[in-house]
Design an enzyme around this catalytic site. Structure first.
Site, short mmCIF file in Angstrom:
data_model
loop_
_atom_site.label_atom_id
_atom_site.label_comp_id
_atom_site.label_asym_id
_atom_site.label_seq_id
_atom_site.Cartn_x
_atom_site.Cartn_y
_atom_site.Cartn_z
N ARG A 98 -50.60 -20.91 18.35
CA ARG A 98 -49.38 -21.70 18.49
C ARG A 98 -48.19 -20.77 18.76
O ARG A 98 -48.12 -19.67 18.19
CB ARG A 98 -49.16 -22.46 17.17
CG ARG A 98 -47.93 -23.34 17.11
CD ARG A 98 -48.14 -24.60 17.84
NE ARG A 98 -47.20 -25.64 17.45
CZ ARG A 98 -46.91 -26.67 18.25
NH1 ARG A 98 -47.46 -26.78 19.45
NH2 ARG A 98 -46.08 -27.61 17.85
N THR A 373 -50.14 -32.45 26.99
CA THR A 373 -50.92 -31.37 26.39
C THR A 373 -52.28 -31.53 27.05
O THR A 373 -52.50 -32.49 27.77
CB THR A 373 -50.97 -31.62 24.86
OG1 THR A 373 -49.64 -31.52 24.34
CG2 THR A 373 -51.87 -30.68 24.10
N THR A 391 -50.97 -26.38 25.07
CA THR A 391 -49.84 -27.17 25.55
C THR A 391 -48.65 -26.31 25.92
O THR A 391 -48.52 -25.18 25.43
CB THR A 391 -49.40 -28.16 24.44
OG1 THR A 391 -48.42 -29.05 24.95
CG2 THR A 391 -48.82 -27.45 23.23
N ASP A 415 -40.57 -29.16 18.98
CA ASP A 415 -41.46 -29.66 17.92
C ASP A 415 -40.94 -29.32 16.52
O ASP A 415 -41.47 -29.80 15.52
CB ASP A 415 -42.88 -29.10 18.09
CG ASP A 415 -43.73 -29.97 19.02
OD1 ASP A 415 -43.27 -31.07 19.39
OD2 ASP A 415 -44.84 -29.56 19.38
N SER A 444 -47.47 -29.06 14.64
CA SER A 444 -48.15 -29.65 15.79
C SER A 444 -49.04 -30.80 15.33
O SER A 444 -49.34 -30.95 14.15
CB SER A 444 -49.01 -28.57 16.45
OG SER A 444 -49.82 -29.13 17.45
N SER A 445 -49.46 -31.61 16.31
CA SER A 445 -50.47 -32.64 16.02
C SER A 445 -51.80 -32.33 16.69
O SER A 445 -52.74 -33.11 16.60
CB SER A 445 -49.99 -33.99 16.55
OG SER A 445 -48.82 -34.38 15.88
N GLY A 465 -51.48 -36.10 23.55
CA GLY A 465 -50.88 -37.37 23.13
C GLY A 465 -49.81 -37.22 22.07
O GLY A 465 -49.45 -38.21 21.42
N GLY A 466 -49.29 -35.99 21.84
CA GLY A 466 -48.23 -35.82 20.84
C GLY A 466 -48.70 -36.36 19.50
O GLY A 466 -49.81 -36.10 19.06
#
Ligand code: GLY
Length: 564
Positions: A98, A373, A391, A415, A444-445, A465-466
């Protein structure tokens, strides 16, 4: 028994025997299975698998290729997460690559002097950029588990960048959708526009600067991106445009190996991504909250199931905002949150006849995330597996290409919570745990996930898809295993989503019949039909004796394949 019945019985046994021989034969020649968002990336991966490369080799090649052919989300200017299964040692691990906030980042960097959020500051241009992790992540995976020469894994991407490829319909549509913002940056226009217009379907996209950047990575490895010419140009470009990323940020960026989040659901064992992703914890919470309920009678569109699933999601997403952030900065009660006891208490007030309004489920929070993403899933002939979700946040990230380097920068700083406790652009609020701090990773998701039964790996799943990633991944598992749908149906059938706030049950066009929607409205839900979201790329098999199947969300025209 009549003669006819005896003949039929013998024929059935013969057919079953032939099918099982076929399965065994197939398993013998199996080289791997793969699903990605783009046919050229899948074909690169298929070639690596066919040559005997393992899932990690394949993932590295696909990761670099998507950076070329899927510039809206595939990247070297962003970050992500990998979940990896090594079959020899029955070992599951995750790699966190990340992005991180730059060293000079400040908690109030997106606020004006009156304390209001500056429009687009965390979304557009160099100020929105977090320090990229993708190159470090792919190279670290390769260092630990790769087998083929690294050049063989980067060369396909370099060739595609140098020689170009025809712009495809989805790329044309996404360029058109972002045209005004993309057009603000000369470096972006130079590559993605022709005669003042975004490239159209069929026109050739050649990315020479990107090819040169990839060649430096091929030659110098990590320092081909985080040092030398690339880092110097990155810093110059950033500082000139008012950004804050320096060569020190790049030099100091390191990915982190982290233990996965693990939980059981009936006879399945699920491994997913831990913080700084919220995915694994929320999946554990959602599944744990449903575990004690009888799901046998329903299908995934039965209003009673939708109601239960939504109730679990509301509670899990409320906790997300309260507790979750970068675990290197924030104390997160992970074991408590994913425990069965906690889930039972959390769902104890569930009313099977009525929706509980979100404002009665804690003062919960959620925040806006982009849906752009991408995820890919791979298994190899040796039994290893990789799922990667990566992403640049929004479609084409911060919309700016780094001068002379040819790649899009992320806008992952968005984010973070720009202003704790205050509603963001979508009227949502986030918590202290996810405030901006130097060198912190934004929450993050992204949820690359593996599903096992006993010792046998059965599924690699994930999606963009966030905030909808988590429910999309949960539904892929439930549909395939709990509701015994085919993989094609589990991936492609319309979905639904609730994230606590706003208190709306979203559903894709066609997901709910009129009668099902009315029943949910009677229970107190506010429903909203929305267009398609997410993009599952999944490889799976129903049991260890069965063949692997691969499926890529057909609406997004990716490519899924098995290789023999
Ligand atoms: N940028 C979307 C996510 O990380 O969840």
């Amino acid at each position: 028994m009549s003669f006819k019945k005896i003949v039929l019985a013998i024929l059935s046994i013969a057919i079953l025997f032939l099918i099982s021989c076929g399965e065994r034969q197939n398993l013998r020649y199996f080289k791997g299975a793969i699903a990605t968002v783009h046919p050229l990336a899948t074909e690169t991966g298929m070639d690596i698998l066919a040559r005997g490369g393992n899932a990690i080799d394949c993932a590295v090649a696909v990761g670099f290729t998507l950076a070329v052919v899927y510039p809206q989300a595939g990247n070297i200017g962003g970050g992500g997460f990998a979940i990896i299964y090594i079959n020899d040692s029955s070992y599951v691990t995750t790699l966190d690559f990340r992005e991180k906030a730059p060293i000079f980042a400040k908690q109030d960097m997106y606020l004006d002097t009156a304390g209001n959020i500056i429009e687009n500051a965390s979304l557009l241009g160099h100020m929105a950029v977090a320090v990229p992790g993708t190159v470090a992540g792919l190279l670290e995976m390769y260092r630990r588990f790769g087998t083929l020469p690294l050049e063989d894994l980067i060369d396909p991407a370099i060739k595609l960048a140098d020689s170009g490829f025809a712009v495809y319909e989805i790329l044309e549509q996404e360029l058109e959708a972002s045209r005004d913002q993309l057009a603000q940056f000369e470096t972006t226009r130079a590559i993605f526009f022709k005669n003042g217009e975004p490239l159209r379907k069929g026109e050739r996209l050649v990315q020479t600067d990107l090819a040169e950047t990839l060649k430096r990575i091929r030659k110098y490895g990590r320092s081909g991106f985080y040092g030398g010419r690339t880092a110097a140009l990155f810093e110059a470009s950033s500082l000139e445009a008012g950004g804050i990323i320096t060569q020190t940020d790049l030099r100091e960026y390191m990915p982190v190996w982290r233990a996965p989040i693990v939980f059981d659901f009936h006879n399945l064992r699920v491994f997913s991504m831990g913080p700084p992703s919220s995915g694994g914890i929320l999946l554990a919470q959602i599944f744990n909250m449903m575990e004690d309920f009888d799901l046998s009678s329903g299908d995934p569109y039965n209003p009673l199931f939708v109601h239960l699933f939504t109730a679990a999601c509301k509670r899990a997403y409320a906790d997300r905002a309260e507790y979750l952030g970068d675990i290197d900065f924030v104390d997160i009660p992970v074991q408590e949150l994913i425990s069965q006891g906690y889930a039972r208490n959390r769902i104890a007030d569930f009313d099977p006849t009525q929706a509980t309004p979100s404002n009665m489920i804690d003062a919960g929070h959620a925040w806006r995330e982009s849906e752009s993403t991408t995820h890919f899933s791979i298994v190899d002939q040796y039994g290893n597996a990789v799922g990667i979700t990566y992403t640049i946040n929004a479609s084409f990230g911060a919309k700016v290409i780094v001068d002379s380097l040819g790649f899009f920068l992320n806008n992952e700083m968005d984010d973070f919570v720009a202003k704790p406790g205050e509603p963001n652009l979508y009227g949502l609020v986030g918590g202290e745990a996810n405030k901006i701090e130097p060198q912190k990773r934004p929450l993050s998701s992204m949820s690359p996930t593996l599903v096992f039964r006993g010792d046998s790996l059965l599924m690699v799943t994930g999606s963009p898809g966030g905030s909808k990633i988590i429910t999309t991944v949960a539904l892929s598992i439930l549909r395939y295993f709990q509701f015994d749908m085919s993989l094609a149906h589990a991936v492609n059938q319309p979905k639904y989503h609730h994230q606590h706030l706003p208190d709306i049950l979203y559903y894709e066009i066609g997901a709910l019949e009129k009668s099902e929607a009315s029943k949910l409205e009677e229970m107190g839900y506010t429903l909203k039909e929305i267009s398609a979201y997410g993009n599952l790329n999944v490889v799976a098999r129903k049991s260890p004796e069965k063949r692997w199947e691969a499926e890529s969300d057909r609406r997004r025209r990716g490519k899924a394949a098995t290789v023999y």
